[in-house]
Design a protein around this motif. Sequence first.
Motif, mmCIF file in Angstrom:
data_model
loop_
_atom_site.group_PDB
_atom_site.id
_atom_site.type_symbol
_atom_site.label_atom_id
_atom_site.label_comp_id
_atom_site.label_asym_id
_atom_site.label_seq_id
_atom_site.Cartn_x
_atom_site.Cartn_y
_atom_site.Cartn_z
ATOM 1 N N ARG A 65 4.937 2.198 -4.813
ATOM 2 C CA ARG A 65 4.896 3.660 -4.739
ATOM 3 C C ARG A 65 3.872 4.175 -5.739
ATOM 4 O O ARG A 65 3.476 3.476 -6.676
ATOM 5 C CB ARG A 65 6.263 4.274 -5.029
ATOM 6 C CG ARG A 65 6.787 4.025 -6.427
ATOM 7 C CD ARG A 65 8.162 4.634 -6.635
ATOM 8 N NE ARG A 65 8.127 6.075 -6.614
ATOM 9 C CZ ARG A 65 8.225 6.835 -7.708
ATOM 10 N NH1 ARG A 65 8.355 6.278 -8.903
ATOM 11 N NH2 ARG A 65 8.200 8.143 -7.614
ATOM 12 N N SER A 66 3.434 5.419 -5.552
ATOM 13 C CA SER A 66 2.464 6.013 -6.471
ATOM 14 C C SER A 66 3.184 6.512 -7.714
ATOM 15 O O SER A 66 4.228 7.166 -7.631
ATOM 16 C CB SER A 66 1.728 7.169 -5.783
ATOM 17 O OG SER A 66 2.633 8.182 -5.399
ATOM 18 N N LEU A 67 2.626 6.199 -8.865
ATOM 19 C CA LEU A 67 3.196 6.636 -10.140
ATOM 20 C C LEU A 67 2.362 7.732 -10.783
ATOM 21 O O LEU A 67 2.756 8.320 -11.772
ATOM 22 C CB LEU A 67 3.314 5.452 -11.101
ATOM 23 C CG LEU A 67 4.174 4.280 -10.609
ATOM 24 C CD1 LEU A 67 4.171 3.156 -11.634
ATOM 25 C CD2 LEU A 67 5.592 4.729 -10.327
ATOM 26 N N PHE A 68 1.177 7.970 -10.230
ATOM 27 C CA PHE A 68 0.312 9.039 -10.739
ATOM 28 C C PHE A 68 -0.545 9.532 -9.580
ATOM 29 O O PHE A 68 -0.607 8.887 -8.525
ATOM 30 C CB PHE A 68 -0.582 8.545 -11.883
ATOM 31 C CG PHE A 68 -1.403 7.340 -11.534
ATOM 32 C CD1 PHE A 68 -2.659 7.458 -10.941
ATOM 33 C CD2 PHE A 68 -0.915 6.056 -11.778
ATOM 34 C CE1 PHE A 68 -3.404 6.346 -10.608
ATOM 35 C CE2 PHE A 68 -1.664 4.937 -11.443
ATOM 36 C CZ PHE A 68 -2.915 5.082 -10.858
ATOM 37 N N SER A 84 -11.997 5.855 -11.223
ATOM 38 C CA SER A 84 -11.122 6.031 -10.066
ATOM 39 C C SER A 84 -11.856 6.758 -8.946
ATOM 40 O O SER A 84 -11.642 6.489 -7.768
ATOM 41 C CB SER A 84 -9.866 6.810 -10.485
ATOM 42 O OG SER A 84 -10.225 8.086 -10.988
ATOM 43 N N ARG A 133 -5.282 0.986 -6.086
ATOM 44 C CA ARG A 133 -4.131 1.596 -6.755
ATOM 45 C C ARG A 133 -3.164 0.525 -7.246
ATOM 46 O O ARG A 133 -2.297 0.055 -6.506
ATOM 47 C CB ARG A 133 -3.410 2.541 -5.789
ATOM 48 C CG ARG A 133 -4.209 3.760 -5.375
ATOM 49 C CD ARG A 133 -4.450 4.672 -6.568
ATOM 50 N NE ARG A 133 -3.209 5.178 -7.131
ATOM 51 C CZ ARG A 133 -2.682 6.360 -6.813
ATOM 52 N NH1 ARG A 133 -3.288 7.149 -5.943
ATOM 53 N NH2 ARG A 133 -1.558 6.762 -7.374
ATOM 54 N N PRO A 134 -3.285 0.123 -8.519
ATOM 55 C CA PRO A 134 -2.357 -0.901 -9.042
ATOM 56 C C PRO A 134 -0.908 -0.447 -9.031
ATOM 57 O O PRO A 134 -0.001 -1.272 -8.942
ATOM 58 C CB PRO A 134 -2.863 -1.143 -10.470
ATOM 59 C CG PRO A 134 -3.702 0.041 -10.804
ATOM 60 C CD PRO A 134 -4.288 0.516 -9.512
ATOM 61 N N ASP A 135 -0.659 0.863 -9.115
ATOM 62 C CA ASP A 135 0.732 1.326 -9.093
ATOM 63 C C ASP A 135 1.365 1.052 -7.736
ATOM 64 O O ASP A 135 2.516 0.609 -7.648
ATOM 65 C CB ASP A 135 0.815 2.813 -9.442
ATOM 66 C CG ASP A 135 -0.095 3.689 -8.578
ATOM 67 O OD1 ASP A 135 -1.031 3.151 -7.954
ATOM 68 O OD2 ASP A 135 0.141 4.916 -8.532
ATOM 69 N N ILE A 136 0.613 1.276 -6.648
ATOM 70 C CA ILE A 136 1.139 0.999 -5.312
ATOM 71 C C ILE A 136 1.307 -0.503 -5.115
ATOM 72 O O ILE A 136 2.298 -0.964 -4.534
ATOM 73 C CB ILE A 136 0.218 1.598 -4.236
ATOM 74 C CG1 ILE A 136 0.265 3.125 -4.307
ATOM 75 C CG2 ILE A 136 0.637 1.134 -2.843
ATOM 76 C CD1 ILE A 136 -0.643 3.818 -3.318
ATOM 77 N N GLN A 137 0.356 -1.298 -5.604
ATOM 78 C CA GLN A 137 0.451 -2.747 -5.447
ATOM 79 C C GLN A 137 1.656 -3.319 -6.175
ATOM 80 O O GLN A 137 2.354 -4.199 -5.659
ATOM 81 C CB GLN A 137 -0.824 -3.411 -5.984
ATOM 82 C CG GLN A 137 -2.074 -3.141 -5.162
ATOM 83 C CD GLN A 137 -3.262 -3.921 -5.680
ATOM 84 O OE1 GLN A 137 -3.268 -5.148 -5.669
ATOM 85 N NE2 GLN A 137 -4.264 -3.206 -6.158
ATOM 86 N N ILE A 138 1.915 -2.811 -7.382
ATOM 87 C CA ILE A 138 2.971 -3.399 -8.214
ATOM 88 C C ILE A 138 4.339 -2.784 -7.910
ATOM 89 O O ILE A 138 5.339 -3.499 -7.764
ATOM 90 C CB ILE A 138 2.631 -3.215 -9.712
ATOM 91 C CG1 ILE A 138 1.357 -3.993 -10.053
ATOM 92 C CG2 ILE A 138 3.793 -3.683 -10.595
ATOM 93 C CD1 ILE A 138 0.804 -3.697 -11.424
ATOM 94 N N ALA A 139 4.392 -1.460 -7.807
ATOM 95 C CA ALA A 139 5.678 -0.766 -7.677
ATOM 96 C C ALA A 139 6.014 -0.395 -6.238
ATOM 97 O O ALA A 139 7.149 -0.018 -5.954
ATOM 98 C CB ALA A 139 5.686 0.494 -8.546
#
Length: 474
Positions: free
Chosen positions: A246-249, A3, A238-244
């Motif tokens: 929003r940031s998840l971590f 990361s 950031r896969p969390d931003i792409q998928i959700a």
Amino acid sequence: MSSNTGRHSAIQAITTYKPDVAPLNFADTRPTDIFGCNVFNDRVMRERLPKEVYRSLHKTIAFGERMDPSIADTVAAVMKDWAIEKGATHFTHIFYPLTGQTAEKHDSFLMPDGSGGVIAEFSGSMLIRGEPDASSFPSGGLRSTFEARGYTAWDVTSPAYIMENPNGTFLCIPTMFLSWTGVALDKKTPLLRSNQAVNREAQRLLALFGVHTDLPVLSYAGLEQEYFLIDHNFNFARPDIQIAGRSLFGARPAKGQEFSDQYFGVIPQRVLSCMMEVERELYKLGVPVRTRHNEAAPSQYEIAPLYEPSNLAVDHNHIIMSTLRNVAKRYGLKCLLHEKPFSGVNGSGKHVNYSLGNSELGSLFDPGETPHANAKFLVFCAAMIRAVHKFGGLLRATVASASNDHRLGAHEAPPAIMSIFLGDQLTEVFEAFRAGRAEDAANGRKGRIMNVGVDTLPPLPTDPGDRNRTSPVA
């Protein structure tokens, strides 16, 4: 790739970024010349439709009369010719399923003529009703998923418009979305039904004051849209931003918003260029955007149009969101519209300024200079207070979602608490009436002139009460 390495690569790509977008030419094409140029609005209809057809359609749009179905073929033919002149090859019924986004299915104007060629065809029945598959959309438990038939019904009160694409254009027709049995599968249908109910009760109430208006009483809304813009290199890392969305971590940034130095600060050049193109696209679609500025959180911004009839305002808000997403990509940016994309900072709010009235009456929620003597205003204001008190749970349900309920604290109004803030002046007026001291209501506080202490400044009048941004209904 770790990361940390991915972040370093993203930062390097950002520092070497060069815009790949040609500058807009505002000198040759003025905003006043292009505003509404892609909208099948009242001016276009008045110029192109036969007089009797225009009068009939105008009565439906302006006065809420039932539409005469016999004019549909004429309106469709004129709308088709106008769209084709704009380069359109397809049309679509834009509808608003319970996904928080718009939906569309494109159909071509071109039909085989039986002789190896094609003709452009668009009938009144095609304008009035469409039939997308409804089985895969969420329905809130109102129907079974195997019940597939769904109808889109033309919303004549929201004008059709042309959407541009690098490879062509297409005609968009705002519609309601209904099941085969007439159950609303969207949020537009309940809004239009509510507008009818509000008009009926408002007219009844106005009659008690001896007030008559030929126009329907409408609800008006002005939706301020907040959003985040982040460089697409950070987004791709950031896969969390792409998928959700929003940031998840992650961790809090070293520089937060302790001094709110982002708020109303100078807009970064790259962001401002993106904003200007967004506004230009919205001007073409008749969206009356007026305000742009930095919001409180890092990388957060806001765009706000003037108020409009609520049905049109909501349709325009969907156009604003999709335009923000599309134009941001051309500037190497990712637009985040999630209510709370980052932990610890305020989220992307959508503040709604709301009123009732029409062009004859003005706003029924306008207290005027002497609210204590404005009985009409006081009655409508009291009705609003009573509605929030009695139906607070229902009002809460309309804004309740997993994403919106993250928006708590800091610069935000807590969505779980329904309250009204009237301000000092109106609170004193209502308290005087409640205590049976109507004569004291006239002696309440009034607006004052602010003494700035600088002789060169003109007198600055102030409102009699402050605002409270933590009240959902202010």
